[in-house]
Write a protein that holds these residues in place. Structure first.
Motif, mmCIF file in Angstrom:
data_model
loop_
_atom_site.group_PDB
_atom_site.id
_atom_site.type_symbol
_atom_site.label_atom_id
_atom_site.label_comp_id
_atom_site.label_asym_id
_atom_site.label_seq_id
_atom_site.Cartn_x
_atom_site.Cartn_y
_atom_site.Cartn_z
ATOM 1 N N LEU B 151 0.832 -1.202 0.000
ATOM 2 C CA LEU B 151 0.000 0.000 0.000
ATOM 3 C C LEU B 151 0.870 1.256 0.000
ATOM 4 C CD1 LEU B 151 -2.751 -1.087 2.564
ATOM 5 C CD2 LEU B 151 -3.157 -0.429 0.180
ATOM 6 N N ALA B 152 1.953 1.217 0.789
ATOM 7 C CA ALA B 152 2.854 2.376 0.843
ATOM 8 C C ALA B 152 3.494 2.624 -0.514
ATOM 9 C CB ALA B 152 3.929 2.151 1.904
ATOM 10 N N ALA B 153 3.903 1.549 -1.196
ATOM 11 C CA ALA B 153 4.509 1.694 -2.522
ATOM 12 C C ALA B 153 3.484 2.254 -3.508
ATOM 13 C CB ALA B 153 5.032 0.348 -3.009
ATOM 14 N N ALA B 154 2.232 1.753 -3.394
ATOM 15 C CA ALA B 154 1.177 2.256 -4.281
ATOM 16 C C ALA B 154 0.930 3.736 -4.015
ATOM 17 C CB ALA B 154 -0.104 1.448 -4.081
ATOM 18 N N LEU B 155 0.896 4.101 -2.738
ATOM 19 C CA LEU B 155 0.663 5.501 -2.368
ATOM 20 C C LEU B 155 1.787 6.396 -2.890
ATOM 21 C CD1 LEU B 155 -0.710 7.772 -0.872
ATOM 22 C CD2 LEU B 155 0.181 6.858 1.279
ATOM 23 N N SER B 156 3.017 5.959 -2.687
ATOM 24 C CA SER B 156 4.172 6.729 -3.161
ATOM 25 C C SER B 156 4.130 6.856 -4.683
ATOM 26 C CB SER B 156 5.453 6.023 -2.723
ATOM 27 O OG SER B 156 6.569 6.602 -3.341
ATOM 28 N N PHE B 157 3.831 5.755 -5.351
ATOM 29 C CA PHE B 157 3.805 5.727 -6.815
ATOM 30 C C PHE B 157 2.707 6.643 -7.367
ATOM 31 C CE2 PHE B 157 2.411 3.770 -10.821
ATOM 32 C CZ PHE B 157 3.613 3.729 -11.511
#
Lengths: 350, 264
Positions: B151-157
C-alpha cells in the motif's frame, strides 16, 4: 496575423466516399508568454506575464485517400508538425474536426493507435541502452502481434532497410543514419495503415536519405499504407509524392498535384542552352527572355510559360550549329515553394 | 497484460544491467540518510541515559534499519523521470502506443527494487549486527507488513504520478516534487520516528499522506505498534491510496488535453 482571404491557388479536392484522413477546419491555438529582452523585463515577468495566442494551425481542411503519399510542405513554423501531432492524437485541437481511419485521433483509442504511426526524424522511441531487437520484442507484446506475423514483418523490414546486424547493437552505439533505420523499423513493426512522417531524413547524408526514400516508396507499394510526409528536402517530396499540401502560417495555400504546383505558382519555364562557342556568344540572348546565369558556355534563360515553346524553337533556329544542347524545364521545386511563401508574405503585409 | 509486463521487465532489466554501479550508488545514497539519523539518535539517547520516549538505542537501530528497507521498497522516482521525458520530447512515443504510460513506470520501479534489494539486505544485516538492533516483530507484524508496504509503494507511486502529471501544464515540476520530498523528510518519519515527533507534527504526519508512506510500514515491520493500531494505520493507507488513485484519473484526463508535446 490572421487574414481571411481564400487560399491562394488552392485546388478544392472532390469529396470522395472513402477518405483515410479527413480534416475539416482544424485549428490549434497555443497560449504563449512573451517578454522583451533584458534583466528588467525578466524581473517584471515574475510579477506579470504577457501572454498571447498563437494560431499554429488556423483552420485547414483536406482529405487523403487510401494509399496516397502526400507531401505536407511549409516553412518552419507553418503548422506542419502541429497538424501531424493532432492527427496522430498527441495534441487536442482548439477547434475543428479530424478523422483518421474513421477514428477521432485525440481520443487515442487502442484500435487507432495500433493502426497508425508517427515517426519524427529527430526523435527516438527506442530504449537507448538495449539492442533494437529487444525493443522490437516489447513492441510485439504491446501491439499484440502474432509470432508468425512478427517474424515476417521483421524479416521484411530488415530486408527493405538493410538492417543486418544493426538490430543487435545497443541503440546508443548506432550512428544517426543507422538509428533512423531502426526507428523506422520500430515505428512500422505493427504494419500501420497510416504513417505520419515528420522530417524522416533530417540530418542524414545523401546516400542514407536516398535509401530511406526508396524504403518509403517500397513500403507504400507493398502495403498500400497511406503516408503524410513533411520534409524540407524537396528531393524527398519529388521522389515520393504525387500530391502536395502547402501550408503557411497555419493556413492551407495549395492542395493538388505536385506537377501542377509549378504551373500554378511559377508561371515561367527555364530554358538551358549549351553553346559550342561559350559564353562570349551569349550577349544577344536577352531577346529570348531573362538571362538568369551564364557559365562555361551554358546559358539559363527564364521565359513566360506560354511562350516557352515558341522561344525554344526560335533559339534552336537562330543558334543553328552553335547550339550543343538545349532543355526546357519547370523551375526547381525549391524555387517554386519559395515563391509560394514569398508571394503569401507579400500579400499579408500589403 | 502478463506478456507485456514480462517483455517490459526483460527489457528494463537489460537496460538496468548496463548501469549496475549507478544502481548500487543510488541505493547507498538512499541508505546514507537513515544511517546518519540513526547515529544521531543513538548519540542523543546515550547522552540522556539510553532512552528517549519508548525508544532505546537498540529500538532506534531497528527502526532506522526497517526505514531503510521501506525507503528502498516504496520510493519512486517517476516525477523526475516524467519531467525529463516531457521536456525532452520522449514522452510522446509512449502516448502513441496502445499501452498506458504508467505501466512503463511500474516496471521501472519493480526492476529498481529487484536490482538493489540483495546488496541492500547485506548492508542492513551488517548494520543490525553493528548496532545490536532489537526487533519486536511477531509473525502477525510480518503478515501485516506485506500488504502495508505494498500500500505504501502504491501511495508513493500514485502521489508521484499525480505530481508528475502537473508537467502537462508546467513542463517543469522539479520544484514541486522537491517541495513534496522535503515535506516527506519531516512528516514521513525520516527525521525521527513518528511517535517521537511533537504533538502537532505527529498529527500532521497522520492527517497527511506522508506518514503512511514510510513511518507506518517501518513501525509495523519493527513491531513498534500493536496489531490493532497497525490495522487502523493501514486503513489510513487505503484511504490515501484511493484518494490519489481518483486524483490521478482526474488529473490525467484533464492534463493530457493540455499536453503541448514540446520538443517532440
Amino acid at each position: 496575423m490572421m487574414h481571411s482571404r481564400a487560399p491562394v491557388n488552392a485546388v478544392i479536392m472532390p469529396r470522395m466516399t472513402e477518405a483515410v484522413v479527413d480534416v475539416r477546419e482544424l485549428r490549434k491555438t497555443f497560449r504563449v508568454s512573451e517578454r522583451e529582452e533584458g534583466l528588467g523585463a525578466t524581473l517584471r515577468s515574475f510579477v506579470s506575464r504577457h501572454r498571447k495566442d498563437v494560431n499554429a494551425v488556423a483552420g485547414i481542411t483536406f482529405r487523403i485517400e487510401a494509399g496516397e503519399v502526400v507531401g505536407f510542405l511549409g516553412p518552419n513554423g507553418a503548422g506542419k508538425t502541429t497538424t501531424l501531432k493532432m492527427l496522430s492524437g498527441l495534441l487536442h485541437p482548439t477547434a475543428g474536426e479530424a478523422r483518421v481511419l474513421e477514428y477521432v485521433p485525440w481520443r487515442r483509442e487502442n484500435a487507432y493507435l495500433k493502426s497508425m504511426t508517427l515517426l519524427m526524424g529527430n526523435r527516438t522511441q527506442l530504449v537507448w541502452d538495449i539492442p533494437a531487437a529487444d525493443s522490437f520484442r516489447v513492441l510485439q507484446e504491446i501491439y499484440r502481434i502474432p509470432e508468425e506475423q512478427f517474424r515476417a514483418t521483421v524479416k521484411e523490414l530488415t530486408e527493405l532497410l538493410e538492417l543486418g546486424e544493426l538490430v543487435h547493437k545497443p541503440v546508443r552505439n548506432l550512428s544517426l543514419g543507422e538509428r533512423m533505420k531502426v526507428e523506422f523499423a520500430a515505428g512500422l513493426i505493427h504494419s500501420p495503415r497510416v504513417a505520419f512522417l515528420d522530417e524522416p531524413t533530417i540530418g542524414l547524408d545523401i546516400s542514407m536519405q536516398s535509401r530511406i526514400r526508396r524504403f518509403v516508396a517500397e513500403y507504400n507499394r507493398r502495403n498500400g499504407a497511406t503516408i503524410l510526409l513533411t520534409s524540407h528536402y524537396m528531393d524527398d517530396v519529388v521522389a515520393l509524392c504525387k500530391r502536395v499540401i502547402v501550408i503557411h502560417r497555419g493556413r492551407l495555400l495549395y492542395d493538388g498535384p505536385l506537377a501542377d504546383l509549378a504551373e500554378r505558382m511559377a508561371p515561367y519555364k527555364i530554358i538551358t542552352a549549351t553553346l559550342h562557342d561559350g559564353a562570349a556568344s551569349s550577349a544577344d540572348l536577352d531577346a529570348y527572355g531573362t538571362v538568369v546565369s551564364r557559365e562555361e558556355g551554358r546559358v539559363t534563360i527564364r521565359v513566360d510559360r506560354h511562350v516557352a515553346p515558341e522561344r525554344t524553337a526560335r533559339l534552336v533556329n537562330d543558334l543553328g550549329d552553335r547550339l550543343a544542347d538545349i532543355s526546357v524545364e519547370d523551375p526547381p521545386i525549391e524555387e517554386v515553394i519559395d515563391r509560394v511563401f514569398t508571394s503569401e508574405q507579400t500579400t499579408v503585409s500589403a | 497484460m502478463i506478456r507485456i509486463y514480462r517483455a517490459l521487465l526483460v527489457a528494463q532489466i537489460q537496460a538496468a544491467s548496463q548501469y549496475r554501479v549507478q544502481s548500487i550508488l543510488w541505493m547507498l545514497f538512499a541508505v546514507i540518510r537513515p544511517v546518519i539519523f540513526l547515529a544521531a539518535w543513538v548519540a542523543v539517547a546515550r547522552s540522556q541515559g539510553g532512552q528517549i520516549g519508548a525508544y532505546d538505542v537498540r529500538d532506534f537501530a531497528a527502526y532506522y534499519i526497517c526505514l531503510s528497507l521501506v525507503i528502498n521498497l516504496v520510493t519512486s522516482w517517476n516525477a523526475y523521470e516524467f519531467e525529463f521525458e516531457v521536456r525532452m520530447g520522449r514522452f510522446s512515443p509512449k502516448l502513441l502506443r496502445p499501452l498506458h504510460p504508467i505501466h512503463y513506470s511500474v516496471v521501472e520501479n519493480v526492476v529498481w527494487k529487484l536490482t538493489t534489494i540483495i546488496p541492500l539486505g547485506i548492508i542492513l544485516v551488517f548494520l543490525a549486527l553493528t548496532f545490536d538492533a532489537r526487533f519486536r516483530t511477531t509473525p502477525a507484524h510480518i503478515l501485516l507488513f506485506v500488504p502495508s508496504v505494498v500500500l505504501a509503494a502504491a501511495l508513493s507511486f500514485l502521489s508521484s504520478w499525480v505530481l508528475a502529471t502537473l508537467a502537462f501544464w508546467t513542463t517543469r515540476v522539479h520544484a514541486i516534487t522537491t517541495l513534496w520530498d522535503r515535506a516527506g523528510f519531516i512528516f514521513a518519519g525520516q527525521i525521527a520516528p513518528l511517535a517521537l515527533l511533537p504533538g502537532p507534527l505527529q498529527a500532521i504526519s497522520l492527517a497527511l499522506p506522508f506518514g503512511y508512506v514510510l513511518g507506518v510500514p517501518a513501525e509495523i515491520l519493527r513491531g513498534g505498534v500493536s496489531v490493532s493500531t497497525a490495522l487502523v494505520l493501514m486503513g489510513g493507507q487505503v484511504f490515501w491510496v484511493v484518494v490519489f488513485y481518483v486524483a490521478l484519473q482526474r488529473v490525467w484526463s484533464v492534463g493530457v488535453r493540455q499536453y503541448s508535446a514540446v520538443g517532440a
